[in-house]
Motif scaffolding. Sequence first.
Motif, short mmCIF file in Angstrom:
data_model
loop_
_atom_site.label_atom_id
_atom_site.label_comp_id
_atom_site.label_asym_id
_atom_site.label_seq_id
_atom_site.Cartn_x
_atom_site.Cartn_y
_atom_site.Cartn_z
N PRO A 167 -1.38 2.34 3.65
CA PRO A 167 -2.18 1.22 3.40
C PRO A 167 -2.86 1.17 2.13
O PRO A 167 -3.56 2.05 1.76
N VAL A 168 -2.94 -0.08 1.31
CA VAL A 168 -3.50 -0.14 -0.03
C VAL A 168 -4.53 -1.21 0.16
O VAL A 168 -4.37 -2.18 0.66
N TRP B 143 2.31 -6.54 0.16
CA TRP B 143 3.37 -6.15 -0.63
C TRP B 143 3.57 -4.88 -1.08
O TRP B 143 4.11 -3.90 -0.95
N LEU B 144 2.10 -4.41 -1.71
CA LEU B 144 1.71 -3.07 -2.34
C LEU B 144 1.76 -2.03 -1.11
O LEU B 144 2.20 -1.11 -1.27
N THR B 145 1.20 -2.30 -0.17
CA THR B 145 1.50 -1.45 1.07
C THR B 145 2.51 -1.14 1.51
O THR B 145 2.94 0.22 1.90
N LYS B 146 3.54 -2.14 1.63
CA LYS B 146 4.88 -1.81 2.03
C LYS B 146 5.69 -0.96 1.01
O LYS B 146 6.41 -0.04 1.38
N GLY C 298 7.48 7.88 -7.97
CA GLY C 298 7.60 6.76 -6.73
C GLY C 298 6.87 5.49 -7.63
O GLY C 298 6.28 5.81 -8.75
N PRO C 299 6.67 4.70 -6.42
CA PRO C 299 5.83 3.54 -6.96
C PRO C 299 4.27 3.79 -7.31
O PRO C 299 3.78 4.46 -6.62
N VAL C 300 3.94 2.69 -7.98
CA VAL C 300 2.42 2.91 -8.23
C VAL C 300 2.02 1.34 -8.21
O VAL C 300 2.68 0.60 -8.40
#
Length: 271
Positions: A173-174, A165-168, A197-199
Amino acid sequence: MNDKRLTPVPTAGTPITEADLHGYADGQLPAGRHAEVAAFLAAHPQDQTRVDDWKEQRRALHALLDPVLDEPLPLRLPLKAPARQWPWRALAASVAVAVVSASAAWITRGAMDARHLQAVLATASPDRAAGGYAQRAAIAHAVYAPDMGRPVEVGGDNEKALVTWLTKRMGAPVRAPSLTQAGYELMGGRLLPGGAGPVAQFMYGAADGQRLTLYVTREAAGGKTAFQFTQEGPVRVFYWVEGDFGYALSGAVSRDELQRVSQEVYRQLQG
């Protein structure tokens, strides 16, 4: 805020969710959904009390932070800067932007009330060796680490789904480092709004109850920066840039302990 399941009741639409209650408290629901949630709350006094508490927290936060929202903030902050004095009100303004603007209720609700936020502001160190994402990482840690009910959005027992989810959402890639050998277990993580942006925020817990958070952002991407250190009140932060991401590990632990764990995180994420 306690993380609990809501008992669905017959409505004209879908079952009432926790997100619906938050939207109702913030006045962000369409008229039809607002009416459905109002009917639900009329039949569930305990949930009505929770919503009333959230509204009161929201009013208290605005009363505390609105006066500094219009003060100017530095738009660009260097990754390295000599220690200097930042005015308390500039710090309060940056917290206001992080906490109140755009999504304040979603960031703070269930993690802290107005009294806790005042304590963060009161204990924040005026000595500023860093700004930008390292500062936001410290604030995010102060917001979520003390929460006993819902410190993370997705639990560590569902790590694969969390990372996917976080990678998307992050667009690259996270990874969630394994810190078991360092004495910390992955509790889970969540998505946060950042400066650009998102974190991603991963949270780790030790057997003694101590918690660390790893803040992952793309706003400092494109370079490589060695470890740097800063502190916000009781929260210490080691931060660095590697490849696509800037990383900040935060915790109310000793500097030596935080550096030890930071080096393990860096070792796992390098390259």
